[in-house]
Design an enzyme around this catalytic site. Structure first.
Site, PDB file in Angstrom:
ATOM      1  N   HIS A 129       0.808  -0.973   0.039  1.00  0.00           N
ATOM      2  CA  HIS A 129       0.129  -0.219  -0.028  1.00  0.00           C
ATOM      3  C   HIS A 129       0.749   1.476   0.177  1.00  0.00           C
ATOM      4  CE1 HIS A 129      -3.641   2.193   0.991  1.00  0.00           C
ATOM      5  NE2 HIS A 129      -2.861   3.174   1.412  1.00  0.00           N
ATOM      6  N   CYS A 130       0.865   2.116  -1.124  1.00  0.00           N
ATOM      7  CA  CYS A 130       1.667   3.296  -1.086  1.00  0.00           C
ATOM      8  C   CYS A 130       0.853   4.402  -0.757  1.00  0.00           C
ATOM      9  CB  CYS A 130       2.231   3.129  -2.521  1.00  0.00           C
ATOM     10  SG  CYS A 130       3.311   4.404  -2.673  1.00  0.00           S
ATOM     11  N   PRO A 131       1.304   5.030   0.431  1.00  0.00           N
ATOM     12  CA  PRO A 131       0.646   6.295   0.845  1.00  0.00           C
ATOM     13  C   PRO A 131       0.918   7.399  -0.306  1.00  0.00           C
ATOM     14  CG  PRO A 131       2.353   5.855   2.235  1.00  0.00           C
ATOM     15  CD  PRO A 131       2.284   4.765   1.353  1.00  0.00           C
ATOM     16  N   GLY A 147      -1.395   6.952  -2.657  1.00  0.00           N
ATOM     17  CA  GLY A 147      -2.660   7.152  -2.180  1.00  0.00           C
ATOM     18  C   GLY A 147      -3.615   6.078  -2.726  1.00  0.00           C
ATOM     19  N   ASN A 148      -2.943   4.588  -2.955  1.00  0.00           N
ATOM     20  CA  ASN A 148      -3.658   3.498  -3.314  1.00  0.00           C
ATOM     21  C   ASN A 148      -2.998   2.478  -3.021  1.00  0.00           C
ATOM     22  OD1 ASN A 148      -5.841   2.457  -4.393  1.00  0.00           O
ATOM     23  ND2 ASN A 148      -5.816   3.109  -6.442  1.00  0.00           N
TER      24      ASN A 148
END
Lengths: 144, 391
Positions: free
Chosen positions: B191-193, B196-197
């Site tokens: 999950h890559c902040p 944002g997804n």
């Protein structure tokens, strides 16, 4: 009163049970379903017909996910056009999914519906299962 | 005569079955509810925009930071450095910069806005069927069974498939449940902040293209801003050069600190792609030779070239969650368990006998959904209509 009751029932055959054909992951993550014939269908369907349906579905999904010159070309072209090409063109996968939907409809009309069964397109179940709905057989002792 | 009527009726009703919708029959009692799109009732923790066309994680603050950093740095570059460089060196520099910038932005938005490969949750019937199978395997014990796993052999390697209690499915190999988005994602990477997804099967190539092009863009801007300052210094001296173009200092600082992480990340993901692993698998060391001599990656195609092609140019599967589809009216349910135990315990003929006896119009929409276990474990509920009916 019995007639009203059965007329209503005739308009909506009650669902007797559902059989779920699970995914076969032995070849990896490609979409493939198990060809093992479920015992619940023994009274309604030939083993051979069932296996043929599932095998054809498996072949169609394999065609959708096939890695080859054509899919690479599509991928590269898409990348070069910044994926805007998909605004006007369908991906190969989507084309095959449509083919699968037509095949399932055809199978339902010809083989499954006359036997009181309904095949649900796996894409509606997230490609997890092939759902076969078994409807109550009205020809046996109905309308008491 | 009655049978004759039912025969002809049966022929008519079966031809009405439409496989296009998941409801085989239009019920005459269908309520006129306002048509809702599926994204409006999506169970995961996602945000949807543009009528379900755009899908992002719940926390998007860091994504906006990414966007601002890129836009501001590039904006400053094009405004303050490019005019000088175009005149002194060549106008090709802003053109290449522009192309890179657009590519970076395009891939970033594509990564952030697309469905990463979310697996839809099991329908109640599926969940009930799975529970029944697990109970049969466990021997129907009263207490909650241990985490359910299924072992499967893939290309010679034994892989454990875990059961997801939230989504009520056995996760396919390489899928994982993202606790931030509360979804099972196929081929879950991480999950890559910053975008944002989640990064999964459907947007991994866009993510890789993003970080690769961003590396090039960062190095490009860094190099040419330094060039700009050096050229100016030759003319007016170093301090004057900095005074004439203060924005360049900011750009250098931003680029200097980003380049290490972004280039490092690109290198790491290049390695992952060439060995066909996910970040998840690499961190856990699932296919590392340290685990055992016979441990190898069963998903690898054998050579680096095929792995890269498959990850970046392979067929792109469509979204499985059908965000913009309309919510179907109540689907015909399985007959409710009439004796407190799930109907699967009884034989087919017994069930249809029971069903015709009880009032079929009131096919309870709720009791059929409850997993069979709950009937065994919980004390009898007075509200459970099926139990009342059986008494």
């Amino acid at each position: 009163m019995a007639e009203t009751h059965s007329l209503q029932d005739l308009q909506q055959p009650a669902v007797s049970s559902k059989v779920f054909i699970q995914r076969d992951y032995s070849s990896g993550t490609i979409c493939k379903f198990q060809t093992k014939f479920p015992s619940d269908l023994e009274s309604r369907l030939d083993k051979q017909q069932f296996e043929e349906t599932i095998q054809t579905l498996n072949n169609l999904y394999a065609e959708a996910e096939k890695l080859g010159g054509k899919s690479y070309l599509e991928g590269c072209l898409a990348c070069l056009t910044a994926y805007t090409i998909f605004l006007c063109m369908e991906t190969h996968y989507e084309k095959v999914l449509k083919k699968i939907a037509r095949y399932i409809k055809d199978q339902n009309e010809k083989i499954y519906a006359p036997r009181g069964l309904l095949l649900t397109d796996p894409v509606e179940r997230g490609l997890r299962v092939v759902e076969i709905t078994i409807f109550e057989d009205r020809s046996i002792g109905s309308g008491r | 005569m009655h049978l004759g009527v039912s025969e002809s009726m049966r022929e008519c009703e079966y031809s009405q079955i439409s496989t296009r919708s998941s409801t085989p029959m239009e019920t005459p009692y269908k309520k006129k509810t306002s048509k809702k799109r599926k994204w409006e009732i999506f169970p995961g923790r996602n945000k949807f925009y543009c009528g379900g066309r755009i899908m992002m994680a719940k926390q998007t603050g860091v994504f906006y930071l990414t966007l601002v950093l890129i836009l501001v740095t590039c904006g400053l570059f094009f405004t303050f450095d490019c005019p000088f460089l175009a005149l002194q060196l060549t106008p090709v520099i802003p053109v290449i910069g522009g192309v890179l910038f657009l590519f970076v932005l395009g891939t970033l938005l594509r990564t952030s806005f697309s469905d990463p490969g979310v697996l839809p949750r099991a329908t109640p019937d599926e969940a009930a069927d799975l529970e029944r199978q697990i109970d049969v395997a466990n021997g129907s014990t009263g207490y909650r069974p241990p985490p359910r796993t299924k072992e499967v052999v893939i290309n010679g390697q034994t892989v454990k498939l875990k059961y997801c209690f939230t989504c009520k499915i056995f996760r396919p190999p390489r899928a994982s449940h993202c606790s931030l988005c509360d979804n099972c994602v196929d081929r879950f990477d991480h999950h890559c902040p910053w975008v944002g997804n989640c990064v999964g099967k459907r947007n991994y190539r866009f993510f890789y293209m993003f970080i690769l092009s961003l590396s090039f863009l960062t190095i490009f801007i860094f190099a040419f801003v330094i060039t700009h300052i050096i050229l100016r210094s030759h003319r007016n001296g170093f301090l004057n050069a900095l005074k004439d173009s203060p924005a360049s200092v900011l750009e250098v600082v931003v680029c200097f600190f980003s380049v290490w992480s972004i280039v490092g990340l690109s290198g790491f993901h290049t390695y992952l792609i060439s060995s066909n692993q996910t970040t998840n698998e690499d961190i856990k060391g699932s296919w590392s030779s340290k685990r055992g001599k016979d441990n190898y990656n069963p998903y690898s195609h054998g050579n680096i070239f095929t792995n890269c092609c498959a990850a970046l140019c392979g067929p792109l599967p469509p979204s499985l969650i059908d965000r913009r589809g309309f919510v179907q009216s109540d689907t015909p349910q399985l007959a409710p368990p009439t004796n407190g135990i799930t109907m699967y315990g009884a034989t087919q003929s017994q069930q249809s006998h029971m069903v015709s006896d009880t009032e079929t119009e009131s096919v309870t929409k709720t009791s059929a959904f409850r997993a069979p276990n709950s009937f065994c474990r919980l004390p009898p509920h007075p509200s459970s209509s099926s139990r009342a009916a059986s008494q």
